[in-house]
Design an enzyme around this catalytic site. Structure first.
Site, PDB file in Angstrom:
ATOM      1  N   LYS A  55       0.831  -1.209   0.000  1.00 27.96           N
ATOM      2  CA  LYS A  55       0.000   0.000   0.000  1.00 27.96           C
ATOM      3  C   LYS A  55       0.864   1.256   0.000  1.00 27.96           C
ATOM      4  O   LYS A  55       0.620   2.196  -0.768  1.00 27.96           O
ATOM      5  CB  LYS A  55      -0.922  -0.006   1.220  1.00 27.96           C
ATOM      6  CG  LYS A  55      -1.996  -1.084   1.175  1.00 27.96           C
ATOM      7  CD  LYS A  55      -2.772  -1.124   2.471  1.00 27.96           C
ATOM      8  CE  LYS A  55      -3.805  -2.239   2.472  1.00 27.96           C
ATOM      9  NZ  LYS A  55      -4.565  -2.289   3.746  1.00 27.96           N
ATOM     10  N   CYS A  71      -0.586   0.643   6.257  1.00 30.47           N
ATOM     11  CA  CYS A  71      -0.890  -0.276   7.370  1.00 30.47           C
ATOM     12  C   CYS A  71      -1.880  -1.342   6.918  1.00 30.47           C
ATOM     13  O   CYS A  71      -2.657  -1.130   5.990  1.00 30.47           O
ATOM     14  CB  CYS A  71      -1.510   0.489   8.548  1.00 30.47           C
ATOM     15  SG  CYS A  71      -0.484   1.775   9.258  1.00 30.47           S
ATOM     16  N   ASP A  72      -1.843  -2.460   7.620  1.00 32.18           N
ATOM     17  CA  ASP A  72      -2.838  -3.502   7.416  1.00 32.18           C
ATOM     18  C   ASP A  72      -2.937  -4.333   8.686  1.00 32.18           C
ATOM     19  O   ASP A  72      -1.935  -4.524   9.390  1.00 32.18           O
ATOM     20  CB  ASP A  72      -2.483  -4.411   6.237  1.00 32.18           C
ATOM     21  CG  ASP A  72      -3.691  -5.216   5.795  1.00 32.18           C
ATOM     22  OD1 ASP A  72      -4.498  -4.661   5.017  1.00 32.18           O
ATOM     23  OD2 ASP A  72      -3.848  -6.354   6.233  1.00 32.18           O
ATOM     24  N   SER A  73      -4.155  -4.803   8.993  1.00 28.39           N
ATOM     25  CA  SER A  73      -4.385  -5.561  10.230  1.00 28.39           C
ATOM     26  C   SER A  73      -5.069  -6.891   9.941  1.00 28.39           C
ATOM     27  O   SER A  73      -5.863  -7.007   9.010  1.00 28.39           O
ATOM     28  CB  SER A  73      -5.272  -4.763  11.195  1.00 28.39           C
ATOM     29  OG  SER A  73      -4.680  -3.543  11.546  1.00 28.39           O
TER      30      SER A  73
END
Length: 198
Positions: A55, A71-73
């Site tokens: 991203k 960010c990624d979760s």
């Protein structure tokens, strides 16, 4: 210097603005499913870091930004990675399985700065309260759990159902301020340089 947030997440935006940093928001057009298909056996920390990196790199490359955070979760319970459920049926099944139990939320961060690129992963154990079927249905009806990792939030309608956290509280909202500070330090920057009006 202006931080660019490569995410449409209102939680991440709120975390940053609450800390005195108003980011420019540019949403990446990354094909997350294609990345996931290339990492079928990878552990959650590796996956969220790869997605965060993709991203940030996409936004930096396509929009010419020199300071970008991606960010990624993902939520892990019983060894199973739980991303966004997208449908009420999947959310219902997950919330019933999660109720009264705990899992770990991993959030990957990738910072692109003029001096280079830096990444890290925050984690927190999330203890979910026991939930009645009526509470689960009411929560699903809000639409909130359909588009968030693990089918819950702590900063919205889901907040009353999160009994406690162990670990990084900011990462559960989608962006760890302490980790961002460390990444900025590695990049030769200070988080205070990003504060509004300073």
């Amino acid at each position: 210097m202006k931080l660019c947030l490569a995410s449409a997440s209102p939680g991440r935006f709120t975390v940053l603005t609450g800390a005195g940093i108003t980011p420019e928001v540019i949403v990446s057009d990354v094909d997350e499913d294609a990345i996931l298909d290339r990492m079928p056996e990878a552990p959650a920390p590796d996956i969220v870091l790869a997605l965060a990196r993709a991203k940030a790199e996409a936004v930096a490359a396509s929009h010419g930004r020199s300071l970008v955070i991606g960010c990624d979760s993902m939520f892990v319970m019983d060894g199973q990675i739980l991303g966004k459920p997208y449908t009420p049926d999947v959310a219902r099944t997950r919330l019933r399985a999660m109720a009264g139990r705990a899992g770990v939320l991993f959030t990957g961060h990738w910072l692109i700065a003029p001096s280079g690129a830096f990444g890290g992963v925050s984690d927190a154990t999330v203890h979910v309260a026991p939930m009645t079927d009526a509470e689960i249905e009411a929560y699903i009806a809000t639409g909130e759990p359909l588009h968030v990792a693990g089918s819950f939030t702590i900063d919205g309608y889901g907040g009353p159902f999160i009994e406690r956290l162990e670990g990084d509280p900011h990462g559960v909202t989608g962006l760890s301020l302490p980790l961002l500070r460390r990444l900025l330090t590695q990049a030769g920057l200070s988080v205070t340089e990003l504060w509004d009006g300073i």
